[in-house]
Design a protein around this motif. Sequence first.
Motif, short mmCIF file in Angstrom:
data_model
loop_
_atom_site.label_atom_id
_atom_site.label_comp_id
_atom_site.label_asym_id
_atom_site.label_seq_id
_atom_site.Cartn_x
_atom_site.Cartn_y
_atom_site.Cartn_z
N ASN A 139 12.47 1.64 -1.51
CA ASN A 139 12.74 3.06 -1.30
C ASN A 139 14.10 3.43 -1.89
OD1 ASN A 139 12.27 5.75 -0.07
ND2 ASN A 139 14.01 5.13 1.19
N ARG A 140 15.10 2.58 -1.70
CA ARG A 140 16.44 2.87 -2.22
C ARG A 140 16.47 2.88 -3.74
NH1 ARG A 140 19.26 -1.01 2.27
NH2 ARG A 140 19.24 0.53 3.95
N ASP A 141 15.52 2.19 -4.37
CA ASP A 141 15.44 2.18 -5.83
C ASP A 141 14.76 3.43 -6.39
OD1 ASP A 141 16.70 -0.28 -5.89
OD2 ASP A 141 14.84 -1.43 -6.18
N ARG A 142 14.13 4.21 -5.53
CA ARG A 142 13.45 5.43 -5.97
C ARG A 142 14.48 6.50 -6.33
NH1 ARG A 142 8.92 6.01 -1.18
NH2 ARG A 142 7.44 4.49 -1.99
N GLU A 143 14.01 7.46 -7.13
CA GLU A 143 14.89 8.55 -7.53
C GLU A 143 14.31 9.88 -7.10
OE1 GLU A 143 15.87 8.37 -11.65
OE2 GLU A 143 16.50 6.27 -11.54
N GLY A 144 15.19 10.86 -6.92
CA GLY A 144 14.76 12.22 -6.61
C GLY A 144 14.02 12.32 -5.29
N LYS A 145 13.01 13.18 -5.29
CA LYS A 145 12.26 13.45 -4.07
C LYS A 145 11.40 12.27 -3.62
CE LYS A 145 12.22 18.40 -4.70
NZ LYS A 145 11.43 19.62 -4.75
N ALA A 146 11.19 11.31 -4.51
CA ALA A 146 10.41 10.12 -4.13
C ALA A 146 11.15 9.27 -3.10
CB ALA A 146 10.08 9.29 -5.36
N ARG A 147 12.47 9.35 -3.11
CA ARG A 147 13.27 8.58 -2.16
C ARG A 147 13.40 9.36 -0.87
NH1 ARG A 147 18.24 7.37 -0.04
NH2 ARG A 147 18.82 5.16 -0.10
N VAL A 148 13.11 8.69 0.24
CA VAL A 148 13.27 9.32 1.55
C VAL A 148 14.46 8.68 2.26
CG1 VAL A 148 10.81 9.91 1.75
CG2 VAL A 148 11.63 7.74 2.67
N PRO A 149 15.08 9.38 3.20
CA PRO A 149 16.19 8.77 3.94
C PRO A 149 15.73 7.49 4.65
CG PRO A 149 16.02 11.12 4.41
CD PRO A 149 14.80 10.74 3.62
N ASP A 150 16.61 6.50 4.71
CA ASP A 150 16.27 5.24 5.38
C ASP A 150 15.73 5.46 6.78
OD1 ASP A 150 17.12 3.84 3.15
OD2 ASP A 150 18.92 3.02 4.10
N VAL A 151 16.27 6.46 7.48
CA VAL A 151 15.83 6.71 8.85
C VAL A 151 14.33 6.98 8.92
CG1 VAL A 151 16.35 9.20 8.85
CG2 VAL A 151 16.42 7.91 10.99
N ALA A 152 13.76 7.55 7.87
CA ALA A 152 12.32 7.83 7.87
C ALA A 152 11.51 6.52 7.95
CB ALA A 152 11.93 8.61 6.62
N LEU A 153 11.98 5.49 7.28
CA LEU A 153 11.29 4.20 7.35
C LEU A 153 11.39 3.59 8.74
CD1 LEU A 153 11.92 4.57 4.17
CD2 LEU A 153 11.49 2.12 4.11
N TYR A 154 12.58 3.72 9.34
CA TYR A 154 12.75 3.19 10.70
C TYR A 154 11.86 3.93 11.69
CZ TYR A 154 16.65 0.26 9.24
OH TYR A 154 17.42 -0.71 8.64
N VAL A 155 11.77 5.25 11.55
CA VAL A 155 10.91 6.04 12.44
C VAL A 155 9.45 5.64 12.25
CG1 VAL A 155 10.04 8.38 12.89
CG2 VAL A 155 12.50 7.98 12.64
N THR A 156 9.02 5.49 11.00
CA THR A 156 7.63 5.09 10.74
C THR A 156 7.35 3.71 11.31
OG1 THR A 156 7.53 6.45 8.73
CG2 THR A 156 5.90 4.69 8.96
N ARG A 157 8.29 2.78 11.10
CA ARG A 157 8.09 1.42 11.63
C ARG A 157 7.94 1.45 13.15
NH1 ARG A 157 12.36 -3.53 11.14
NH2 ARG A 157 13.56 -2.10 12.42
N LYS A 158 8.74 2.29 13.81
CA LYS A 158 8.67 2.38 15.27
C LYS A 158 7.35 2.99 15.73
CE LYS A 158 11.23 3.96 19.27
NZ LYS A 158 12.46 4.54 19.78
N ARG A 159 6.83 3.97 14.99
CA ARG A 159 5.58 4.65 15.35
C ARG A 159 4.34 3.85 14.96
NH1 ARG A 159 4.19 9.09 12.58
NH2 ARG A 159 2.89 9.77 14.29
#
Length: 156
Positions: free
Chosen positions: A102-122
């Motif tokens: 995700n961190r290697d993505r550019e522009g709108k393809a990259r989401v904030p790290d927190v989004a991954l943590y939220v998804t992992r928790k859900r």
Amino acid sequence: MAVELVIFVGVQGSGKTSFYREHFALSHVHVSKDNFPHNRNKARRQRELIEQALQGGQSVVVDNTNSTPDERAEIIALGQAYGARVVGYVFVTPFADSLRRNRDREGKARVPDVALYVTRKRLRPPTADEGFDVMHAVLLTPQDTFEVTPYPYDEA
């Protein structure tokens, strides 16, 4: 070949869209909420696109995180209503690798790290009683290749 409704399950950056491009781009319609970021009702638009494809006899890949049984239930019901074979792919890429991708993505393809943590928790792994006809596990290797194995419903 029978019409398929393929549902991807996994955090952002786990390889879902890359897997689609490599394995389904020539045979399945791609439906992703990422493709209509300004739509006020993404779930409704997703449903419309899935129905259009299935009504037309086209196979579909639903490329979203699909984190919970409730999120998957409506999609599975649509597939069943149209007589499609419902296939699940659970992306089991290590979380640190998803963060890096995700961190290697550019522009709108990259989401904030927190989004991954939220998804992992859900994220609730699919179970046999959700209605999938078959399930697969997908691991994105460090060499950026995919390993596909049967998905274990019962992990002892």
